[in-house]
Design a protein around this motif. Structure first.
Motif, PDB file in Angstrom:
ATOM      1  N   GLY A   1       0.797  -1.222   0.000  1.00 49.53           N
ATOM      2  CA  GLY A   1       0.000   0.000   0.000  1.00 49.53           C
ATOM      3  C   GLY A   1       0.827   1.268   0.000  1.00 49.53           C
ATOM      4  O   GLY A   1       0.284   2.354   0.028  1.00 49.53           O
ATOM      5  N   SER A   2       2.142   1.150  -0.024  1.00 48.87           N
ATOM      6  CA  SER A   2       2.969   2.358  -0.050  1.00 48.87           C
ATOM      7  C   SER A   2       3.234   2.759  -1.493  1.00 48.87           C
ATOM      8  O   SER A   2       3.256   1.936  -2.400  1.00 48.87           O
ATOM      9  CB  SER A   2       4.301   2.108   0.674  1.00 48.87           C
ATOM     10  N   LEU A   3       3.411   4.044  -1.703  1.00 52.61           N
ATOM     11  CA  LEU A   3       3.618   4.554  -3.051  1.00 52.61           C
ATOM     12  C   LEU A   3       5.097   4.616  -3.365  1.00 52.61           C
ATOM     13  O   LEU A   3       5.925   4.893  -2.508  1.00 52.61           O
ATOM     14  CB  LEU A   3       3.023   5.960  -3.163  1.00 52.61           C
ATOM     15  N   HIS A   4       5.418   4.367  -4.616  1.00 56.39           N
ATOM     16  CA  HIS A   4       6.798   4.491  -5.078  1.00 56.39           C
ATOM     17  C   HIS A   4       6.934   5.833  -5.787  1.00 56.39           C
ATOM     18  O   HIS A   4       6.823   5.937  -6.997  1.00 56.39           O
ATOM     19  CB  HIS A   4       7.156   3.358  -6.048  1.00 56.39           C
ATOM     20  N   LEU A   5       7.140   6.863  -5.003  1.00 59.37           N
ATOM     21  CA  LEU A   5       7.291   8.199  -5.561  1.00 59.37           C
ATOM     22  C   LEU A   5       8.760   8.461  -5.829  1.00 59.37           C
ATOM     23  O   LEU A   5       9.639   7.883  -5.187  1.00 59.37           O
ATOM     24  CB  LEU A   5       6.745   9.243  -4.579  1.00 59.37           C
ATOM     25  N   PRO A   6       9.053   9.346  -6.792  1.00 52.42           N
ATOM     26  CA  PRO A   6      10.467   9.634  -7.067  1.00 52.42           C
ATOM     27  C   PRO A   6      11.126  10.311  -5.860  1.00 52.42           C
ATOM     28  O   PRO A   6      10.476  11.026  -5.106  1.00 52.42           O
ATOM     29  CB  PRO A   6      10.409  10.569  -8.282  1.00 52.42           C
ATOM     30  N   GLU A   7      12.397  10.042  -5.696  1.00 54.34           N
ATOM     31  CA  GLU A   7      13.114  10.610  -4.557  1.00 54.34           C
ATOM     32  C   GLU A   7      13.351  12.098  -4.766  1.00 54.34           C
ATOM     33  O   GLU A   7      13.515  12.566  -5.889  1.00 54.34           O
ATOM     34  CB  GLU A   7      14.457   9.902  -4.376  1.00 54.34           C
ATOM     35  N   LEU A   8      13.374  12.821  -3.646  1.00 57.03           N
ATOM     36  CA  LEU A   8      13.658  14.249  -3.695  1.00 57.03           C
ATOM     37  C   LEU A   8      15.157  14.446  -3.923  1.00 57.03           C
ATOM     38  O   LEU A   8      15.983  13.676  -3.426  1.00 57.03           O
ATOM     39  CB  LEU A   8      13.245  14.921  -2.386  1.00 57.03           C
ATOM     40  N   PRO A   9      15.532  15.486  -4.640  1.00 59.41           N
ATOM     41  CA  PRO A   9      16.964  15.733  -4.829  1.00 59.41           C
ATOM     42  C   PRO A   9      17.613  16.113  -3.489  1.00 59.41           C
ATOM     43  O   PRO A   9      17.002  16.749  -2.635  1.00 59.41           O
ATOM     44  CB  PRO A   9      17.009  16.899  -5.814  1.00 59.41           C
ATOM     45  N   LYS A  10      18.859  15.716  -3.306  1.00 59.30           N
ATOM     46  CA  LYS A  10      19.553  15.967  -2.042  1.00 59.30           C
ATOM     47  C   LYS A  10      19.803  17.459  -1.828  1.00 59.30           C
ATOM     48  O   LYS A  10      19.922  17.908  -0.707  1.00 59.30           O
ATOM     49  CB  LYS A  10      20.870  15.192  -2.011  1.00 59.30           C
ATOM     50  N   ASP A  11      19.836  18.210  -2.904  1.00 62.31           N
ATOM     51  CA  ASP A  11      20.035  19.656  -2.770  1.00 62.31           C
ATOM     52  C   ASP A  11      18.875  20.306  -2.020  1.00 62.31           C
ATOM     53  O   ASP A  11      19.058  21.304  -1.336  1.00 62.31           O
ATOM     54  CB  ASP A  11      20.169  20.317  -4.150  1.00 62.31           C
ATOM     55  N   SER A  12      17.690  19.736  -2.142  1.00 62.89           N
ATOM     56  CA  SER A  12      16.541  20.341  -1.479  1.00 62.89           C
ATOM     57  C   SER A  12      16.657  20.227   0.045  1.00 62.89           C
ATOM     58  O   SER A  12      16.125  21.058   0.771  1.00 62.89           O
ATOM     59  CB  SER A  12      15.239  19.690  -1.953  1.00 62.89           C
ATOM     60  N   PHE A  13      17.351  19.217   0.531  1.00 57.35           N
ATOM     61  CA  PHE A  13      17.536  19.076   1.977  1.00 57.35           C
ATOM     62  C   PHE A  13      18.590  20.056   2.492  1.00 57.35           C
ATOM     63  O   PHE A  13      18.569  20.444   3.653  1.00 57.35           O
ATOM     64  CB  PHE A  13      17.960  17.639   2.340  1.00 57.35           C
ATOM     65  N   GLN A  14      19.512  20.438   1.630  1.00 59.65           N
ATOM     66  CA  GLN A  14      20.585  21.309   2.058  1.00 59.65           C
ATOM     67  C   GLN A  14      20.275  22.783   1.814  1.00 59.65           C
ATOM     68  O   GLN A  14      21.022  23.651   2.243  1.00 59.65           O
ATOM     69  CB  GLN A  14      21.874  20.924   1.315  1.00 59.65           C
ATOM     70  N   ALA A  15      19.177  23.090   1.138  1.00 54.84           N
ATOM     71  CA  ALA A  15      18.824  24.488   0.864  1.00 54.84           C
ATOM     72  C   ALA A  15      18.449  25.170   2.172  1.00 54.84           C
ATOM     73  O   ALA A  15      17.845  24.563   3.059  1.00 54.84           O
ATOM     74  CB  ALA A  15      17.653  24.543  -0.115  1.00 54.84           C
ATOM     75  N   PRO A  16      18.801  26.443   2.318  1.00 59.68           N
ATOM     76  CA  PRO A  16      18.465  27.147   3.565  1.00 59.68           C
ATOM     77  C   PRO A  16      16.955  27.369   3.659  1.00 59.68           C
ATOM     78  O   PRO A  16      16.285  27.594   2.661  1.00 59.68           O
ATOM     79  CB  PRO A  16      19.209  28.477   3.448  1.00 59.68           C
ATOM     80  N   THR A  17      16.459  27.301   4.867  1.00 62.17           N
ATOM     81  CA  THR A  17      15.035  27.520   5.077  1.00 62.17           C
ATOM     82  C   THR A  17      14.741  29.009   5.086  1.00 62.17           C
ATOM     83  O   THR A  17      15.635  29.844   5.253  1.00 62.17           O
ATOM     84  CB  THR A  17      14.579  26.893   6.407  1.00 62.17           C
ATOM     85  N   LEU A  18      13.494  29.354   4.923  1.00 65.50           N
ATOM     86  CA  LEU A  18      13.077  30.755   4.908  1.00 65.50           C
ATOM     87  C   LEU A  18      13.374  31.402   6.259  1.00 65.50           C
ATOM     88  O   LEU A  18      13.775  32.567   6.328  1.00 65.50           O
ATOM     89  CB  LEU A  18      11.579  30.843   4.584  1.00 65.50           C
ATOM     90  N   GLN A  19      13.229  30.647   7.324  1.00 67.93           N
ATOM     91  CA  GLN A  19      13.481  31.188   8.662  1.00 67.93           C
ATOM     92  C   GLN A  19      14.943  31.590   8.811  1.00 67.93           C
ATOM     93  O   GLN A  19      15.258  32.642   9.373  1.00 67.93           O
ATOM     94  CB  GLN A  19      13.093  30.146   9.707  1.00 67.93           C
ATOM     95  N   GLU A  20      15.843  30.759   8.283  1.00 65.88           N
ATOM     96  CA  GLU A  20      17.266  31.091   8.356  1.00 65.88           C
ATOM     97  C   GLU A  20      17.572  32.357   7.545  1.00 65.88           C
ATOM     98  O   GLU A  20      18.374  33.193   7.977  1.00 65.88           O
ATOM     99  CB  GLU A  20      18.114  29.924   7.834  1.00 65.88           C
ATOM    100  N   GLU A  21      16.929  32.501   6.419  1.00 59.61           N
ATOM    101  CA  GLU A  21      17.153  33.680   5.583  1.00 59.61           C
ATOM    102  C   GLU A  21      16.644  34.934   6.284  1.00 59.61           C
ATOM    103  O   GLU A  21      17.262  36.002   6.194  1.00 59.61           O
ATOM    104  CB  GLU A  21      16.458  33.515   4.221  1.00 59.61           C
ATOM    105  N   ILE A  22      15.515  34.828   6.971  1.00 60.73           N
ATOM    106  CA  ILE A  22      14.960  35.986   7.682  1.00 60.73           C
ATOM    107  C   ILE A  22      15.881  36.412   8.820  1.00 60.73           C
ATOM    108  O   ILE A  22      16.064  37.604   9.082  1.00 60.73           O
ATOM    109  CB  ILE A  22      13.531  35.661   8.197  1.00 60.73           C
ATOM    110  N   LEU A  23      16.489  35.447   9.501  1.00 58.76           N
ATOM    111  CA  LEU A  23      17.387  35.787  10.607  1.00 58.76           C
ATOM    112  C   LEU A  23      18.637  36.521  10.119  1.00 58.76           C
ATOM    113  O   LEU A  23      19.254  37.259  10.879  1.00 58.76           O
ATOM    114  CB  LEU A  23      17.776  34.511  11.366  1.00 58.76           C
ATOM    115  N   LYS A  24      19.000  36.356   8.871  1.00 63.58           N
ATOM    116  CA  LYS A  24      20.174  37.035   8.329  1.00 63.58           C
ATOM    117  C   LYS A  24      19.891  38.512   8.035  1.00 63.58           C
ATOM    118  O   LYS A  24      20.822  39.302   7.926  1.00 63.58           O
ATOM    119  CB  LYS A  24      20.636  36.346   7.040  1.00 63.58           C
ATOM    120  N   ILE A  25      18.638  38.883   7.908  1.00 55.96           N
ATOM    121  CA  ILE A  25      18.275  40.264   7.590  1.00 55.96           C
ATOM    122  C   ILE A  25      18.433  41.108   8.847  1.00 55.96           C
ATOM    123  O   ILE A  25      18.000  40.728   9.936  1.00 55.96           O
ATOM    124  CB  ILE A  25      16.835  40.333   7.044  1.00 55.96           C
TER     125      ILE A  25
END
Length: 152
Positions: A92-116
């Protein structure tokens, strides 16, 4: 001699009365015949109309059956496409394509806001954007899009 015999021949009195009514009976029968002929013509017209109606219904049934076949084929094709997209295994589990590893390493919006440096100004700008009519229209568009997708 025969003529003399007929002249003296006695006729029962009841039978002569019927001869007097012959014209009236003939007229009544003639009217009844005309009425029956008119009824027959009307019945024939009704039969023809019912026949034409039956033919139209038969054509409609055939058209609907054809449309049903077309729609069934479309449903089958869509199901095949869906099975390809959501390839399920027995668990019953789906075989969806894997997410690219770059997406896990991208900075989050919260981190970007703290830099401002001017966070209060940013908060004020974000609040203004959130209150704007354009954003509300965009959110309405997104909601309607989700509704339409859910209907599919």
């Amino acid at each position: 001699r025969v003529l003399r015999f007929f002249k003296t021949l006695k006729v029962p009195p009841g039978k002569v009365g019927n001869l007097k009514n012959v014209m009236r009976l003939k007229m009544a029968e003639k009217q009844m015949l005309e009425t029956n002929e008119e009824s027959l013509v009307q019945l024939q017209e009704e039969i023809n109309e019912v026949g034409r109606s039956a033919d139209r219904i038969e054509e409609t049934i055939q058209q609907l059956q054809y449309k049903i076949q077309v729609l069934k084929k479309q449903v089958d094709e869509e199901e095949k496409k869906a099975r390809k997209v959501f390839q399920e295994n027995g668990s019953g589990s789906l075989h969806l394509p894997e997410l690219p590893k770059d997406s896990f390493q991208a900075p989050t919006l919260q981190e970007e806001i703290l830099k401002i440096k001017n966070q209060k100004g940013l908060l004020k700008d974000m609040n203004t954007i959130q209150q704007s009519a354009d954003l509300k229209n965009l959110l309405t568009l997104i909601e309607k899009t989700y509704e339409k997708v859910d209907l599919l």
